[in-house]
Design a protein around this motif. Structure first.
Motif, PDB file in Angstrom:
ATOM      1  N   PHE A   1       5.131   9.673   9.341  1.00 28.25           N
ATOM      2  CA  PHE A   1       5.332  11.094   9.645  1.00 28.25           C
ATOM      3  C   PHE A   1       5.626  11.923   8.406  1.00 28.25           C
ATOM      4  CE2 PHE A   1       6.276   8.906  13.623  1.00 28.25           C
ATOM      5  CZ  PHE A   1       5.532   9.640  14.527  1.00 28.25           C
ATOM      6  N   VAL A   2       5.278  11.431   7.232  1.00 28.09           N
ATOM      7  CA  VAL A   2       5.476  12.212   6.010  1.00 28.09           C
ATOM      8  C   VAL A   2       4.162  12.878   5.621  1.00 28.09           C
ATOM      9  CG1 VAL A   2       7.345  10.723   5.211  1.00 28.09           C
ATOM     10  CG2 VAL A   2       4.999  10.228   4.515  1.00 28.09           C
ATOM     11  N   TYR A   3       4.274  14.100   5.107  1.00 24.76           N
ATOM     12  CA  TYR A   3       3.100  14.868   4.693  1.00 24.76           C
ATOM     13  C   TYR A   3       3.247  15.443   3.290  1.00 24.76           C
ATOM     14  CZ  TYR A   3       1.955  14.558   9.633  1.00 24.76           C
ATOM     15  OH  TYR A   3       1.667  14.079  10.893  1.00 24.76           O
ATOM     16  N   GLU A   4       4.448  15.301   2.700  1.00 21.39           N
ATOM     17  CA  GLU A   4       4.699  15.748   1.338  1.00 21.39           C
ATOM     18  C   GLU A   4       5.403  14.626   0.579  1.00 21.39           C
ATOM     19  OE1 GLU A   4       3.729  18.498  -0.040  1.00 21.39           O
ATOM     20  OE2 GLU A   4       2.949  19.475   1.767  1.00 21.39           O
ATOM     21  N   PRO A   5       5.156  14.495  -0.716  1.00 11.86           N
ATOM     22  CA  PRO A   5       5.762  13.394  -1.467  1.00 11.86           C
ATOM     23  C   PRO A   5       7.285  13.354  -1.379  1.00 11.86           C
ATOM     24  CG  PRO A   5       3.990  14.374  -2.745  1.00 11.86           C
ATOM     25  CD  PRO A   5       4.184  15.252  -1.536  1.00 11.86           C
ATOM     26  N   TRP A   6       7.941  14.517  -1.415  1.00 10.70           N
ATOM     27  CA  TRP A   6       9.394  14.515  -1.424  1.00 10.70           C
ATOM     28  C   TRP A   6       9.991  13.930  -0.151  1.00 10.70           C
ATOM     29  CZ3 TRP A   6      12.086  16.931   2.418  1.00 10.70           C
ATOM     30  CH2 TRP A   6      11.402  17.887   3.176  1.00 10.70           C
ATOM     31  N   GLN A   7       9.228  13.912   0.932  1.00 13.66           N
ATOM     32  CA  GLN A   7       9.746  13.411   2.196  1.00 13.66           C
ATOM     33  C   GLN A   7       9.978  11.902   2.202  1.00 13.66           C
ATOM     34  OE1 GLN A   7       6.710  14.893   4.830  1.00 13.66           O
ATOM     35  NE2 GLN A   7       7.671  16.904   5.043  1.00 13.66           N
ATOM     36  N   VAL A   8       9.385  11.184   1.250  1.00 17.41           N
ATOM     37  CA  VAL A   8       9.592   9.731   1.206  1.00 17.41           C
ATOM     38  C   VAL A   8      10.907   9.372   0.523  1.00 17.41           C
ATOM     39  CG1 VAL A   8       7.098   9.391   1.132  1.00 17.41           C
ATOM     40  CG2 VAL A   8       8.405   9.345  -1.007  1.00 17.41           C
ATOM     41  N   VAL A   9      11.561  10.331  -0.138  1.00 15.13           N
ATOM     42  CA  VAL A   9      12.784  10.031  -0.869  1.00 15.13           C
ATOM     43  C   VAL A   9      13.896   9.539   0.062  1.00 15.13           C
ATOM     44  CG1 VAL A   9      14.610  10.974  -2.322  1.00 15.13           C
ATOM     45  CG2 VAL A   9      12.212  11.555  -2.781  1.00 15.13           C
TER      46      VAL A   9
ATOM     47  N   PHE B   1       0.801  -1.221   0.000  1.00 15.17           N
ATOM     48  CA  PHE B   1       0.000   0.000   0.000  1.00 15.17           C
ATOM     49  C   PHE B   1       0.838   1.277   0.000  1.00 15.17           C
ATOM     50  CE2 PHE B   1      -2.118  -3.371   2.468  1.00 15.17           C
ATOM     51  CZ  PHE B   1      -3.174  -3.633   1.610  1.00 15.17           C
ATOM     52  N   PHE B   2       2.169   1.162  -0.061  1.00 14.57           N
ATOM     53  CA  PHE B   2       3.007   2.355  -0.032  1.00 14.57           C
ATOM     54  C   PHE B   2       2.728   3.273  -1.219  1.00 14.57           C
ATOM     55  CE2 PHE B   2       6.317   0.113   2.752  1.00 14.57           C
ATOM     56  CZ  PHE B   2       5.898   0.793   3.880  1.00 14.57           C
ATOM     57  N   ASN B   3       2.735   2.710  -2.422  1.00 17.31           N
ATOM     58  CA  ASN B   3       2.493   3.541  -3.604  1.00 17.31           C
ATOM     59  C   ASN B   3       1.058   4.047  -3.659  1.00 17.31           C
ATOM     60  OD1 ASN B   3       5.092   3.475  -4.623  1.00 17.31           O
ATOM     61  ND2 ASN B   3       4.723   1.684  -5.899  1.00 17.31           N
ATOM     62  N   VAL B   4       0.114   3.249  -3.132  1.00  9.53           N
ATOM     63  CA  VAL B   4      -1.278   3.711  -3.071  1.00  9.53           C
ATOM     64  C   VAL B   4      -1.375   4.946  -2.193  1.00  9.53           C
ATOM     65  CG1 VAL B   4      -3.621   3.095  -2.377  1.00  9.53           C
ATOM     66  CG2 VAL B   4      -2.159   1.386  -3.466  1.00  9.53           C
ATOM     67  N   TYR B   5      -0.724   4.892  -1.046  1.00  9.85           N
ATOM     68  CA  TYR B   5      -0.754   6.035  -0.131  1.00  9.85           C
ATOM     69  C   TYR B   5       0.014   7.219  -0.709  1.00  9.85           C
ATOM     70  CZ  TYR B   5      -0.171   8.817   4.108  1.00  9.85           C
ATOM     71  OH  TYR B   5      -0.174   9.838   5.038  1.00  9.85           O
ATOM     72  N   LEU B   6       1.102   6.923  -1.421  1.00  9.64           N
ATOM     73  CA  LEU B   6       1.897   7.989  -2.025  1.00  9.64           C
ATOM     74  C   LEU B   6       1.057   8.810  -2.993  1.00  9.64           C
ATOM     75  CD1 LEU B   6       4.707   9.283  -2.390  1.00  9.64           C
ATOM     76  CD2 LEU B   6       5.187   7.553  -4.131  1.00  9.64           C
ATOM     77  N   VAL B   7       0.186   8.148  -3.749  1.00  8.52           N
ATOM     78  CA  VAL B   7      -0.647   8.835  -4.743  1.00  8.52           C
ATOM     79  C   VAL B   7      -1.905   9.409  -4.103  1.00  8.52           C
ATOM     80  CG1 VAL B   7      -1.985   8.538  -6.861  1.00  8.52           C
ATOM     81  CG2 VAL B   7       0.261   7.447  -6.631  1.00  8.52           C
ATOM     82  N   ARG B   8      -2.649   8.578  -3.366  1.00  8.69           N
ATOM     83  CA  ARG B   8      -3.931   9.014  -2.823  1.00  8.69           C
ATOM     84  C   ARG B   8      -3.784   9.882  -1.579  1.00  8.69           C
ATOM     85  NH1 ARG B   8      -8.026   3.777  -3.107  1.00  8.69           N
ATOM     86  NH2 ARG B   8      -7.952   3.481  -5.384  1.00  8.69           N
TER      87      ARG B   8
ATOM     88  N   ASP C   1      -8.551  -0.033   5.690  1.00  8.07           N
ATOM     89  CA  ASP C   1      -9.946   0.363   5.483  1.00  8.07           C
ATOM     90  C   ASP C   1     -10.635   0.754   6.790  1.00  8.07           C
ATOM     91  OD1 ASP C   1      -9.762  -0.032   2.787  1.00  8.07           O
ATOM     92  OD2 ASP C   1     -10.537  -2.086   2.842  1.00  8.07           O
ATOM     93  N   THR C   2     -10.217   0.138   7.906  1.00  5.32           N
ATOM     94  CA  THR C   2     -10.910   0.362   9.178  1.00  5.32           C
ATOM     95  C   THR C   2     -10.350   1.552   9.940  1.00  5.32           C
ATOM     96  OG1 THR C   2     -11.306  -2.034   9.321  1.00  5.32           O
ATOM     97  CG2 THR C   2     -11.655  -0.729  11.326  1.00  5.32           C
ATOM     98  N   TRP C   3      -9.032   1.612  10.087  1.00  7.20           N
ATOM     99  CA  TRP C   3      -8.422   2.665  10.912  1.00  7.20           C
ATOM    100  C   TRP C   3      -7.456   3.572  10.154  1.00  7.20           C
ATOM    101  CZ3 TRP C   3      -8.556  -2.394  13.298  1.00  7.20           C
ATOM    102  CH2 TRP C   3      -9.531  -2.505  14.290  1.00  7.20           C
ATOM    103  N   GLY C   4      -7.249   3.326   8.881  1.00  7.60           N
ATOM    104  CA  GLY C   4      -6.365   4.184   8.103  1.00  7.60           C
ATOM    105  C   GLY C   4      -4.983   3.582   7.914  1.00  7.60           C
ATOM    106  N   PHE C   5      -4.207   4.215   7.032  1.00 13.89           N
ATOM    107  CA  PHE C   5      -2.898   3.686   6.663  1.00 13.89           C
ATOM    108  C   PHE C   5      -1.921   3.683   7.833  1.00 13.89           C
ATOM    109  CE2 PHE C   5       1.221   4.274   4.200  1.00 13.89           C
ATOM    110  CZ  PHE C   5       1.311   2.941   3.861  1.00 13.89           C
TER     111      PHE C   5
ATOM    112  N   ALA D   1       1.323  -1.459  12.803  1.00 18.11           N
ATOM    113  CA  ALA D   1       1.326  -2.916  12.916  1.00 18.11           C
ATOM    114  C   ALA D   1       2.544  -3.506  12.213  1.00 18.11           C
ATOM    115  CB  ALA D   1       0.035  -3.488  12.327  1.00 18.11           C
ATOM    116  N   SER D   2       2.870  -2.970  11.033  1.00 25.02           N
ATOM    117  CA  SER D   2       4.034  -3.437  10.297  1.00 25.02           C
ATOM    118  C   SER D   2       5.322  -3.141  11.057  1.00 25.02           C
ATOM    119  CB  SER D   2       4.075  -2.787   8.916  1.00 25.02           C
ATOM    120  OG  SER D   2       5.204  -3.208   8.185  1.00 25.02           O
TER     121      SER D   2
END
Length: 307
Positions: free
Chosen positions: A200-208, A137-144, A265-269, A275-276
């Motif tokens: 703790f990321v809020y902007e796409p560039w922060q995942v780099v 779900f990393f890329n899903v969260y990155l886009v959505r 789906d229940t509590w968010g990403f 959990a991971s």
């Protein structure tokens, strides 16, 4: 398409235990870190070159012709690879005496004798299950969630691949020098921190920077874990032990995303990320507490005895 993809994966797995045993027989133990790092580096470079060329080939034709030509070339490449494998000289090795029993039953009965292998399987299952809770779900969260576009995802993938290449080339020789457990114990804490960083990321560039750290750590860990599998399995039954290991980890590919999707789906990403992170941290601790060193370094003076 789903049926064909499932068949492709199934037939691909048929050869995996045999390839594992072959690699252990033809690659000297003191060179495995450097050899497999070079192999991974060259395979990744080949993918970086061929994938864009295949894309241009497909785009240059209308309809399905481009796909058919690309798949046909892949088929020819696969035949050449199979022919190349048939030309590899395999060193002779003493064989076990044949028995009337089903080999898998014999291996399962003898599993408690190989405690290092059982602990290794347990650690791998815990880690892979934890990875699959958030990984898909990393890329899903990155886009959505973060609003990244396709261009940024492509750049991020390129940077991550470059980090993998660098980590593979740098950590391969270090693996031969320091040992398998040493590498796994040093890289697994960074792997455990990856989901925490994403929380703790809020902007796409922060995942780099997170992606760079993640791929450097995974490069070293993947080299170590494959070599640990080779070193912790008995040579006369290595294909069956490899099959047991791969089967256990394949189950995590089914269970992990289901758990992650439910949490998402229940509590968010962020719930899936926590959990991971928890599961990965447990696996990293288990490496410190449960896994002995195996392989060439264990037989050097002052390093104890093999379990």
């Amino acid at each position: 398409v789903i049926v064909l993809a499932a068949l492709r994966e199934a037939f691909g797995q048929l050869g995996n235990p045999a390839w594992t045993a072959l690699a252990a027989r033809i690659v000297p133990e003191d060179l495995r870190g450097r050899y497999f790092s070079a192999r991974t580096f060259l395979m990744t470079m080949a993918a970086l070159v061929v994938a864009p060329l295949a894309g241009r080939l497909i785009a240059s034709y209308r309809g399905v012709e481009g796909y058919q030509i690309s798949l046909g070339l892949a088929f020819v490449a696969g035949l050449l690879a199979s022919w190349s494998y048939s030309r590899i000289p395999v060193p002779s090795e003493s064989q076990r005496q044949p028995t009337d029993e089903f080999p898998l039953l014999d291996v399962l009965r003898r599993l408690p004798e190989h405690r290092a292998f059982l602990r290794f399987c347990l650690v791998s299952i815990v880690l892979n299950l934890s990875v699959q809770i958030a990984g898909p779900f990393f890329n899903v969260y990155l886009v959505r969630g973060l609003g990244a576009d396709a261009g940024f995802v492509g750049i991020f993938t390129t940077i991550s691949t470059a980090a993998t290449l660098a980590g593979t080339r740098l950590l391969g020789p270090l693996l031969d020098q320091r040992g398998l457990r040493w590498m796994m114990a040093r890289t697994s804490p960074f792997i455990a921190l990856i989901p925490l960083g994403w929380a703790f990321v809020y902007e796409p560039w922060q995942v780099v920077p997170i992606g760079i750290m993640a791929n450097l750590a995974w490069a070293g860990y993947n080299l170590a874990i494959f070599n640990y599998l080779l070193a912790s399995t008995p040579g006369d039954q290595r294909p069956l032990y490899s099959a047991i290991y791969n089967t256990g980890n394949a189950l995590t590919l089914v269970v992990g995303p289901l758990i992650g999707g439910l949490l998402y789906d229940t509590w968010g990403f962020r719930a899936a990320l926590m959990a991971s992170c928890t599961g990965r941290s447990c696996a990293a601790l288990m490496i410190f507490l449960l896994l002995p060193e195996v392989g060439r370094r264990l037989r050097q003076p002052g390093l104890g005895s093999r379990e």
